[in-house]
Structures are given as structure tokens and as C-alpha cells.
Design a protein around this motif. Structure first.
Motif, short mmCIF file in Angstrom:
data_model
loop_
_atom_site.label_atom_id
_atom_site.label_comp_id
_atom_site.label_asym_id
_atom_site.label_seq_id
_atom_site.Cartn_x
_atom_site.Cartn_y
_atom_site.Cartn_z
N PHE A 216 0.99 -1.22 -0.16
CA PHE A 216 0.13 -0.26 -0.04
C PHE A 216 0.95 1.30 0.10
O PHE A 216 0.54 2.27 -0.83
CB PHE A 216 -1.05 0.01 1.31
N ALA A 217 1.98 1.23 0.93
CA ALA A 217 2.96 2.37 1.11
C ALA A 217 3.70 2.45 -0.26
O ALA A 217 3.94 3.76 -0.69
CB ALA A 217 3.60 2.13 2.47
N TYR A 218 4.25 1.16 -0.54
CA TYR A 218 5.11 1.18 -1.67
C TYR A 218 4.33 2.02 -2.92
O TYR A 218 5.03 2.74 -3.65
CB TYR A 218 5.57 -0.25 -1.94
N ASP A 219 3.13 1.57 -3.30
CA ASP A 219 2.40 2.08 -4.48
C ASP A 219 2.14 3.55 -4.36
O ASP A 219 2.44 4.34 -5.29
CB ASP A 219 0.92 1.35 -4.69
N ASP A 220 1.71 4.07 -2.97
CA ASP A 220 1.68 5.74 -2.88
C ASP A 220 2.95 6.23 -3.07
O ASP A 220 2.79 7.54 -3.39
CB ASP A 220 0.95 5.57 -1.49
N GLU A 221 3.84 5.79 -2.69
CA GLU A 221 5.15 6.72 -2.61
C GLU A 221 5.74 7.13 -4.17
O GLU A 221 5.93 8.44 -4.12
CB GLU A 221 6.41 6.00 -1.93
N ILE A 222 5.25 6.38 -4.98
CA ILE A 222 5.59 6.87 -6.15
C ILE A 222 4.34 7.71 -6.72
O ILE A 222 4.87 8.80 -7.65
CB ILE A 222 5.86 5.67 -7.31
N LYS A 223 3.40 7.70 -6.46
CA LYS A 223 2.28 8.76 -6.67
C LYS A 223 2.64 10.01 -6.17
O LYS A 223 2.70 10.98 -6.70
CB LYS A 223 0.89 8.21 -6.23
N HIS A 224 3.21 9.90 -4.93
CA HIS A 224 3.34 11.09 -4.09
C HIS A 224 4.59 11.93 -4.85
O HIS A 224 4.75 13.07 -5.02
CB HIS A 224 3.70 10.75 -2.72
N TYR A 225 5.53 11.02 -5.34
CA TYR A 225 6.80 11.61 -5.86
C TYR A 225 6.41 12.38 -7.16
O TYR A 225 6.70 13.68 -7.18
CB TYR A 225 7.75 10.35 -6.34
N VAL A 226 5.47 11.69 -7.92
CA VAL A 226 5.16 12.60 -8.95
C VAL A 226 4.36 13.68 -8.86
O VAL A 226 4.33 14.93 -9.32
CB VAL A 226 4.32 11.52 -9.99
N MET A 227 3.24 13.74 -7.67
CA MET A 227 2.71 14.97 -7.18
C MET A 227 3.63 16.02 -6.81
O MET A 227 3.31 17.25 -7.26
CB MET A 227 1.70 14.46 -6.19
N PHE A 228 4.53 15.71 -6.01
CA PHE A 228 5.63 16.62 -5.61
C PHE A 228 6.38 17.31 -6.92
O PHE A 228 6.54 18.44 -7.09
CB PHE A 228 6.38 16.11 -4.52
N GLN A 229 6.52 16.28 -7.89
CA GLN A 229 7.27 16.83 -9.00
C GLN A 229 6.63 17.91 -9.98
O GLN A 229 7.19 18.88 -10.04
CB GLN A 229 7.50 15.71 -9.95
#
Ligand SMILES: [Fe+2]
Ligand SMILES: [Fe+2]
Length: 144
Positions: A50-63
């Protein structure tokens, strides 16, 4: 003059913190990948994923947020030399702390933002990190 300087400082601080956030997201995703490799238990893997999948989504959002603020697209390389944990338990404990620190940093970022849509994105990310925090607490009680 004072207002000008404080606004300048505020936006510099915001940009710096977003770069820190992108580094943290990259770091956590690698860490959770390694943690999933430390076990074969599907129940544990599911929680970490769950966390693993979210962190890449967050990375792109911050980018995207960084691009909106500065007009620059930046990329943080995937870290290869992250800290090692001898046991999954130890990694789970450090993840509880890590998620809690992420929430602190992202609250600071939220407070520096003025744009409503950006704040909505941060709110979503903060809520996700709080959920990760809860999932790692659950794993902690399950494993020990
Ligand atoms: Fe995240
Ligand atoms: Fe997280």
C-alpha cells in the motif's frame, strides 16, 4: 521591503522542502521494496505494498507541484545506498518513525502554500502518510 523579503524566503523554503519531500518519497519506496523482499508472508507484503504504491504517486505529485512553482522539472535519482535493517521488525519500527517525520515535513509544506489546489494535493498526501503510519503500527503489533 520586509514583506517582499519574507515572501521570497517563504517560496525558497517551500521549494527546498519540496525537494526534500521528493528525496524522502524516493527513499521510502526503495526501503519498502527491500522490506517486501524480507518476507514471504502475503499479509505483511500487502500492508507494505500500500505504502510502496503510494510513494511513487506522491513523488510525481511533488514533481508536478515543483514544476508549477518554478517552471523546472526535476528528477531525484533512485537511491542505491539506503540504510540496512537486520530484521523486518527493525525496519517496521524505523518506518513508523519515517512516516511520522513525513507527516511533520508535509504539514510544514502545507503551511507554506497559498494555492488552494496545491493545498488539496498536500492534504491528500498527508492523509496517505497517516494511513501508512497506521499500517506500520498494525504490522508492528502483528510481528512482535
Ligand atoms: Fe509518501
Ligand atoms: Fe508513506
Amino acid at each position: 521591503m520586509d514583506i517582499y523579503y519574507s515572501q521570497l524566503f517563504r517560496s525558497d523554503l517551500l521549494n527546498e522542502n519540496i525537494v526534500e519531500a521528493m528525496k524522502a518519497e524516493r527513499h521510502d519506496r526503495v526501503k519498502y521494496q527491500r522490506m517486501m523482499e524480507m518476507t514471504t508472508d502475503p499479509v505483511i507484503i500487502k500492508q507494505i505494498k500500500f505504502a510502496y504504491d503510494d510513494e511513487i504517486k506522491h513523488y510525481v505529485m511533488f514533481q508536478q507541484i515543483y514544476y508549477q512553482l518554478t517552471g523546472k522539472k526535476i528528477d531525484i535519482p533512485i537511491p542505491t545506498n539506503i540504510e540496512k535493517h537486520n530484521t523486518l521488525m527493525e525496519a517496521v519500527q524505523s518506518s513508523i518513525e519515517g512516516e511520522s517525520e513525513a507527516v511533520d515535513l508535509y504539514r510544514e509544506i502545507y503551511a507554506l502554500m497559498t494555492d488552494k489546489q496545491m493545498r488539496d494535493k498536500l492534504f491528500e498526501i498527508i492523509t496517505d502518510e497517516q494511513e501508512h503510519f497506521g499500517r506500520f503500527i498494525y504490522l508492528y503489533s502483528m510481528i512482535k
